[in-house]
Design a protein around this motif. Structure first.
Motif, PDB file in Angstrom:
ATOM      1  N   UNK A  43      42.311 151.163  82.880  1.00 44.10           N
ATOM      2  CA  UNK A  43      43.448 150.616  83.608  1.00 44.10           C
ATOM      3  C   UNK A  43      43.429 151.066  85.060  1.00 44.10           C
ATOM      4  N   UNK A  44      43.069 152.324  85.283  1.00 41.77           N
ATOM      5  CA  UNK A  44      42.986 152.856  86.646  1.00 41.77           C
ATOM      6  C   UNK A  44      41.945 152.074  87.439  1.00 41.77           C
ATOM      7  N   UNK A  45      40.767 151.860  86.855  1.00 43.28           N
ATOM      8  CA  UNK A  45      39.695 151.117  87.529  1.00 43.28           C
ATOM      9  C   UNK A  45      40.160 149.705  87.874  1.00 43.28           C
ATOM     10  N   UNK A  46      40.876 149.071  86.948  1.00 46.32           N
ATOM     11  CA  UNK A  46      41.318 147.692  87.173  1.00 46.32           C
ATOM     12  C   UNK A  46      42.332 147.586  88.303  1.00 46.32           C
ATOM     13  N   UNK A  47      43.033 148.682  88.621  1.00 40.22           N
ATOM     14  CA  UNK A  47      44.027 148.699  89.688  1.00 40.22           C
ATOM     15  C   UNK A  47      43.440 149.105  91.039  1.00 40.22           C
ATOM     16  N   UNK A  48      42.240 149.673  91.027  1.00 44.44           N
ATOM     17  CA  UNK A  48      41.686 150.281  92.239  1.00 44.44           C
ATOM     18  C   UNK A  48      41.013 149.239  93.142  1.00 44.44           C
ATOM     19  N   UNK A  49      41.464 149.119  94.391  1.00 43.00           N
ATOM     20  CA  UNK A  49      40.784 148.254  95.346  1.00 43.00           C
ATOM     21  C   UNK A  49      39.763 149.004  96.204  1.00 43.00           C
ATOM     22  N   UNK A  50      39.608 150.301  95.909  1.00 42.51           N
ATOM     23  CA  UNK A  50      38.769 151.122  96.777  1.00 42.51           C
ATOM     24  C   UNK A  50      38.147 152.258  95.984  1.00 42.51           C
ATOM     25  N   UNK A  51      36.888 152.560  96.301  1.00 40.32           N
ATOM     26  CA  UNK A  51      36.217 153.728  95.725  1.00 40.32           C
ATOM     27  C   UNK A  51      35.237 154.288  96.732  1.00 40.32           C
ATOM     28  N   UNK A  72      40.474 145.375  90.952  1.00 43.59           N
ATOM     29  CA  UNK A  72      39.740 144.816  89.823  1.00 43.59           C
ATOM     30  C   UNK A  72      38.331 144.394  90.165  1.00 43.59           C
ATOM     31  N   UNK A  73      37.891 144.669  91.396  1.00 40.22           N
ATOM     32  CA  UNK A  73      36.548 144.230  91.782  1.00 40.22           C
ATOM     33  C   UNK A  73      35.453 144.966  91.009  1.00 40.22           C
ATOM     34  N   UNK A  74      35.739 146.184  90.570  1.00 36.37           N
ATOM     35  CA  UNK A  74      34.798 146.893  89.699  1.00 36.37           C
ATOM     36  C   UNK A  74      35.078 146.455  88.268  1.00 36.37           C
ATOM     37  N   UNK A  75      34.073 145.941  87.613  1.00 32.74           N
ATOM     38  CA  UNK A  75      34.241 145.404  86.266  1.00 32.74           C
ATOM     39  C   UNK A  75      33.936 146.469  85.217  1.00 32.74           C
ATOM     40  N   UNK A  76      34.849 146.608  84.264  1.00 30.18           N
ATOM     41  CA  UNK A  76      34.612 147.485  83.115  1.00 30.18           C
ATOM     42  C   UNK A  76      33.930 146.642  82.056  1.00 30.18           C
ATOM     43  N   UNK A  77      32.617 146.779  81.954  1.00 28.81           N
ATOM     44  CA  UNK A  77      31.866 145.969  80.997  1.00 28.81           C
ATOM     45  C   UNK A  77      32.123 146.437  79.573  1.00 28.81           C
ATOM     46  N   UNK A 107      31.582 158.707  91.412  1.00 27.71           N
ATOM     47  CA  UNK A 107      32.536 157.724  91.906  1.00 27.71           C
ATOM     48  C   UNK A 107      33.927 158.339  91.989  1.00 27.71           C
ATOM     49  N   UNK A 108      34.663 157.984  93.031  1.00 28.96           N
ATOM     50  CA  UNK A 108      36.048 158.406  93.184  1.00 28.96           C
ATOM     51  C   UNK A 108      36.884 157.156  93.427  1.00 28.96           C
ATOM     52  N   UNK A 109      37.723 156.801  92.438  1.00 31.36           N
ATOM     53  CA  UNK A 109      38.561 155.607  92.526  1.00 31.36           C
ATOM     54  C   UNK A 109      39.929 155.966  93.083  1.00 31.36           C
ATOM     55  N   UNK A 110      40.436 155.111  94.000  1.00 31.36           N
ATOM     56  CA  UNK A 110      41.741 155.326  94.613  1.00 31.36           C
ATOM     57  C   UNK A 110      42.589 154.076  94.480  1.00 31.36           C
ATOM     58  N   UNK A 111      43.886 154.280  94.247  1.00 27.94           N
ATOM     59  CA  UNK A 111      44.862 153.204  94.160  1.00 27.94           C
ATOM     60  C   UNK A 111      45.953 153.465  95.183  1.00 27.94           C
ATOM     61  N   UNK A 115      48.887 159.177  94.027  1.00 25.05           N
ATOM     62  CA  UNK A 115      48.331 160.427  94.545  1.00 25.05           C
ATOM     63  C   UNK A 115      47.199 160.943  93.673  1.00 25.05           C
ATOM     64  N   UNK A 116      47.144 160.478  92.420  1.00 28.12           N
ATOM     65  CA  UNK A 116      46.050 160.869  91.528  1.00 28.12           C
ATOM     66  C   UNK A 116      44.830 159.977  91.780  1.00 28.12           C
ATOM     67  N   UNK A 117      43.659 160.488  91.474  1.00 27.96           N
ATOM     68  CA  UNK A 117      42.433 159.709  91.573  1.00 27.96           C
ATOM     69  C   UNK A 117      41.692 159.775  90.244  1.00 27.96           C
TER      70      UNK A 117
END
Length: 216
Positions: A43-51, A72-77, A107-111, A115-117
């Motif tokens: 869910x976090x990955x699907x919300x992240x527009x930046x990494x 959502x640009x990163x796809x969780x296969x 990888x470091x995903x940000x939303x 404040x959490x990553x």
């Protein structure tokens, strides 16, 4: 800037010495590490527009590169695999070349507003499989290649760093005009920027035009 001379007797040279300076790791900090993407991580990955993606080719060649797109640009296969499109850039290919030399990635995903990553570590490959690339088409443009990450470690990172930085706080925003434009700084660092303000403005406008034409 004054020169700093490091005193050899104060340098830390082994992990045992390093860990002796800090309290023991909290038990939860160890238990929170997963070897797959669970529902929360996905869910976090699907919300992240930046990494940010960290790569390394060798002891003297490391790199951290930003990647951004609509959320959502990163796809969780699946629970062990992520797909990251490679969008047009400066064609230095630092990340991609490093992956060919050493597949280990971080990888470091940000939303925005979080404040959490999310941190994901694993190994990467580069593919030009059209079936995969077509999944990540934007505005009818398909990436040349994609990064396929095999997940080894996943964990949520606490909010302390972002809160110390006040990263999302509107009151902490700085005035971009307090530094020169990107074009001016790069020219200063390389060939030299033109002294004529009109010529400099034309170059800056050209960069903005290029942004609009080559985002995808």
């Amino acid at each position: 800037m004054s020169e700093v001379r490091l005193k050899p007797e104060h340098l830390i040279g082994d992990e045992a010495t390093l860990r002796g300076l800090f309290p023991a790791t909290h038990d939860l900090a160890i238990k929170k590490c997963l070897d797959h993407l669970d529902e929360h991580a996905s869910s976090f990955v699907s919300r992240a527009p930046f990494l940010c993606i960290g790569t390394q080719a060798g002891p003297a060649q490391a790199d951290v590169s930003p990647r951004g797109d609509p959320a959502g640009f990163v796809k969780v296969l699946n629970t062990k695999t992520l797909l990251i499109p490679d969008r047009p850039g400066n064609n230095r290919l630092d990340t991609l070349a490093n992956i060919l030399a050493n597949p280990t990635v971080g990888l470091l995903f940000m939303v925005p507003g979080f404040d959490e990553t999310l941190r994901v570590n694993g190994t990467a490959q580069i593919t030009q499989d059209p079936d995969i690339l077509n999944m990540m088409s934007v505005q009818g443009r398909v990436p040349r290649v994609a990064i396929v990450v095999s997940v080894n470690e996943v964990f949520l990172h606490c909010a302390k760093a972002f809160r110390r930085a006040s990263l999302w706080d509107p009151e902490a925003r700085q005035n971009r005009k307090e530094m020169p434009s990107l074009m001016k700084m790069i020219l200063d660092q390389s060939t030299g920027a033109p002294e004529n303000p009109a010529e400099m403005a034309e170059l800056e406008a050209g960069l903005e035009t290029d942004y609009k034409a080559s985002m995808y």
